[in-house]
Design a protein around this motif. Structure first.
Motif, PDB file in Angstrom:
ATOM      1  N   VAL A   1      39.025 -32.055 108.675  1.00 18.67           N
ATOM      2  CA  VAL A   1      38.271 -30.893 108.208  1.00 18.67           C
ATOM      3  C   VAL A   1      37.296 -31.302 107.107  1.00 18.67           C
ATOM      4  O   VAL A   1      36.173 -30.787 107.023  1.00 18.67           O
ATOM      5  N   LEU A   2      37.704 -32.250 106.269  1.00 19.35           N
ATOM      6  CA  LEU A   2      36.803 -32.733 105.228  1.00 19.35           C
ATOM      7  C   LEU A   2      35.586 -33.418 105.843  1.00 19.35           C
ATOM      8  O   LEU A   2      34.443 -33.223 105.383  1.00 19.35           O
ATOM      9  N   TRP A   3      35.799 -34.214 106.888  1.00 19.14           N
ATOM     10  CA  TRP A   3      34.672 -34.824 107.591  1.00 19.14           C
ATOM     11  C   TRP A   3      33.775 -33.741 108.183  1.00 19.14           C
ATOM     12  O   TRP A   3      32.541 -33.846 108.156  1.00 19.14           O
ATOM     13  N   ALA A   4      34.404 -32.707 108.740  1.00 20.86           N
ATOM     14  CA  ALA A   4      33.628 -31.620 109.346  1.00 20.86           C
ATOM     15  C   ALA A   4      32.814 -30.868 108.294  1.00 20.86           C
ATOM     16  O   ALA A   4      31.680 -30.453 108.561  1.00 20.86           O
ATOM     17  N   ILE A   5      33.377 -30.668 107.111  1.00 20.18           N
ATOM     18  CA  ILE A   5      32.636 -30.003 106.039  1.00 20.18           C
ATOM     19  C   ILE A   5      31.421 -30.850 105.657  1.00 20.18           C
ATOM     20  O   ILE A   5      30.310 -30.332 105.457  1.00 20.18           O
ATOM     21  N   GLY A   6      31.623 -32.169 105.561  1.00 17.99           N
ATOM     22  CA  GLY A   6      30.492 -33.040 105.277  1.00 17.99           C
ATOM     23  C   GLY A   6      29.428 -32.957 106.349  1.00 17.99           C
ATOM     24  O   GLY A   6      28.225 -32.921 106.052  1.00 17.99           O
ATOM     25  N   SER A   7      29.860 -32.886 107.594  1.00 17.18           N
ATOM     26  CA  SER A   7      28.919 -32.741 108.708  1.00 17.18           C
ATOM     27  C   SER A   7      28.135 -31.447 108.592  1.00 17.18           C
ATOM     28  O   SER A   7      26.905 -31.423 108.743  1.00 17.18           O
ATOM     29  N   SER A   8      28.834 -30.365 108.289  1.00 23.27           N
ATOM     30  CA  SER A   8      28.189 -29.068 108.179  1.00 23.27           C
ATOM     31  C   SER A   8      27.173 -29.040 107.035  1.00 23.27           C
ATOM     32  O   SER A   8      26.069 -28.504 107.172  1.00 23.27           O
ATOM     33  N   LEU A   9      27.534 -29.629 105.905  1.00 20.18           N
ATOM     34  CA  LEU A   9      26.611 -29.674 104.761  1.00 20.18           C
ATOM     35  C   LEU A   9      25.326 -30.426 105.125  1.00 20.18           C
ATOM     36  O   LEU A   9      24.219 -29.998 104.767  1.00 20.18           O
ATOM     37  N   CYS A  10      25.482 -31.531 105.843  1.00 12.25           N
ATOM     38  CA  CYS A  10      24.303 -32.313 106.240  1.00 12.25           C
ATOM     39  C   CYS A  10      23.425 -31.530 107.212  1.00 12.25           C
ATOM     40  O   CYS A  10      22.194 -31.506 107.071  1.00 12.25           O
ATOM     41  N   LEU A  11      24.043 -30.882 108.196  1.00 12.99           N
ATOM     42  CA  LEU A  11      23.259 -30.132 109.173  1.00 12.99           C
ATOM     43  C   LEU A  11      22.572 -28.935 108.523  1.00 12.99           C
ATOM     44  O   LEU A  11      21.442 -28.575 108.882  1.00 12.99           O
ATOM     45  N   TYR A  12      23.248 -28.314 107.571  1.00 13.69           N
ATOM     46  CA  TYR A  12      22.661 -27.188 106.858  1.00 13.69           C
ATOM     47  C   TYR A  12      21.411 -27.632 106.101  1.00 13.69           C
ATOM     48  O   TYR A  12      20.353 -26.998 106.177  1.00 13.69           O
ATOM     49  N   GLU A  13      21.538 -28.754 105.373  1.00 14.00           N
ATOM     50  CA  GLU A  13      20.398 -29.232 104.598  1.00 14.00           C
ATOM     51  C   GLU A  13      19.299 -29.780 105.502  1.00 14.00           C
ATOM     52  O   GLU A  13      18.112 -29.720 105.147  1.00 14.00           O
ATOM     53  N   ALA A  14      19.663 -30.299 106.652  1.00 11.90           N
ATOM     54  CA  ALA A  14      18.641 -30.715 107.612  1.00 11.90           C
ATOM     55  C   ALA A  14      17.790 -29.522 108.015  1.00 11.90           C
ATOM     56  O   ALA A  14      16.558 -29.612 108.120  1.00 11.90           O
TER      57      ALA A  14
END
Length: 343
Positions: free
Chosen positions: A79-92
């Motif tokens: 889930v922590l990896w997924a949160i990092g993924s989501s943060l990156c996609l959001y900022e993209a």
């Protein structure tokens, strides 16, 4: 997510691929790049913080926690990896939004980082590509089910920013992005998304109404959108504040367990009321006077209300710890929003 996740994000939530960028009624000719002014490290950081709308990032982790709460067990490393993924996609989505809107912003928002020359368009586009690639890589670390959700999420973010936000399908695309962001948390936790679909639908409905309001934040004059968002907030508050069914409550033994059961039953209502208190007032003001400033405040209120909504979704799924963690992000978001606008 607004822009990244479809946050969020502005204009139709400028810059989320998590809540949206302001749609233009018609395409405007490209504007030549302005010379990059000389600036120090602090000025460059401030420009990127404004471009990426960093305070809006606080609305992202709750998506994943709300999705994870629908799955059995506790959130783990995936889930922590997924949160990092989501943060990156959001900022993209945030960076891509401003790159796509640079000609419009040169006319309507010349102070923005790209039209003012503080950040070059090529740098913003490069950042969007790099953040997208990083987000997908982090999703892969969460497992194949998470990557299977992150890939269409990234595609939705790019489709929204590069064209859909200027069409009637814009709000639906933004809502889809936020819903997928929540499903990403469920996929990373258990590999299954079906149990999270009801929560995703509620979050998507909020995002749909908010994005419809944000499409008018620069010109105002549209009372129907904030009125619809106000009504939607009332319906969602009602759904979120329903007490848990008796068979969903943990078995109570002794006063301590009884107190815990009562707390689990009332926490969703408390979070739902916080959601309504955050969103309803600015929506009402924008309905009564749909001027650009009040419409922008309504958008900001709707973005901030995403956090108590996520907390309520966690609480409804009997995940009080996730609900408290999510709710704790709200004051941080409000504090940093005073320095960098989220719209």
């Amino acid at each position: 997510m607004s822009g990244g996740v479809p946050a969020p994000g502005p204009g139709a939530l400028r810059g989320t691929g998590v809540p949206g960028a302001a749609p233009a009624d018609e395409d405007r000719p490209a504007v030549p790049e302005s010379p990059q002014p000389r600036q120090g490290t602090g000025s460059r950081f401030a420009a990127w913080a404004e471009l990426l709308r960093l305070p809006a990032l606080f609305t992202v982790p709750g998506d994943l926690l709300a999705g994870s709460a629908t799955a059995p067990g506790r959130p783990g490393t995936r889930v922590l990896w997924a949160i990092g993924s989501s943060l990156c996609l959001y900022e993209a989505g945030m960076a891509l939004n401003d790159w796509a809107d640079r000609a419009e912003d040169a006319v309507e928002r010349p102070h923005r980082p790209l039209p003012s020359g503080r950040i070059r368009p090529a740098a913003a586009l490069t950042a969007a590509c790099a953040l997208t690639a990083t987000g997908l890589a982090l999703a892969a670390r969460s497992g194949r089910p998470a990557l299977a959700v992150a890939a269409p999420l990234a595609a939705t973010v790019w489709a929204y920013d590069l064209g859909l936000k200027r069409t009637p399908a814009g709000p639906a695309a933004m809502a889809t992005a936020r819903a997928l962001d929540l499903l990403l948390g469920a996929a990373a936790t258990s590999g299954r998304v079906r149990p999270a679909l009801p929560s995703a639908a509620l979050l998507g409905t909020h995002t749909l109404a908010l994005t419809a309001v944000s499409r008018h934040e620069t010109e105002g004059g549209a009372p129907l959108a904030p009125l619809t968002a106000l009504a939607t907030t009332g319906v969602l508050t009602r759904l979120l504040s329903r007490r848990l069914a008796r068979d969903q409550l943990p078995l109570s033994r002794g006063k301590l367990c009884s107190f815990r059961s009562a707390s689990l039953a009332t926490l969703p209502a408390a979070c739902a009321l916080a959601y309504a208190a955050t969103a309803a007032r600015p929506y009402l003001h924008a309905t009564l006077n749909p001027s650009p400033p009040l419409t922008q405040r309504a958008v900001g209120g709707g973005i901030r209300a995403t956090i108590p909504l996520q907390a309520a979704l966690c609480a409804r799924s009997s995940a009080p710890v996730s609900a408290v963690i999510t709710a704790a992000l709200a004051p941080l978001a409000a504090r940093f929003a005073k320095k960098v606008s989220v719209t």
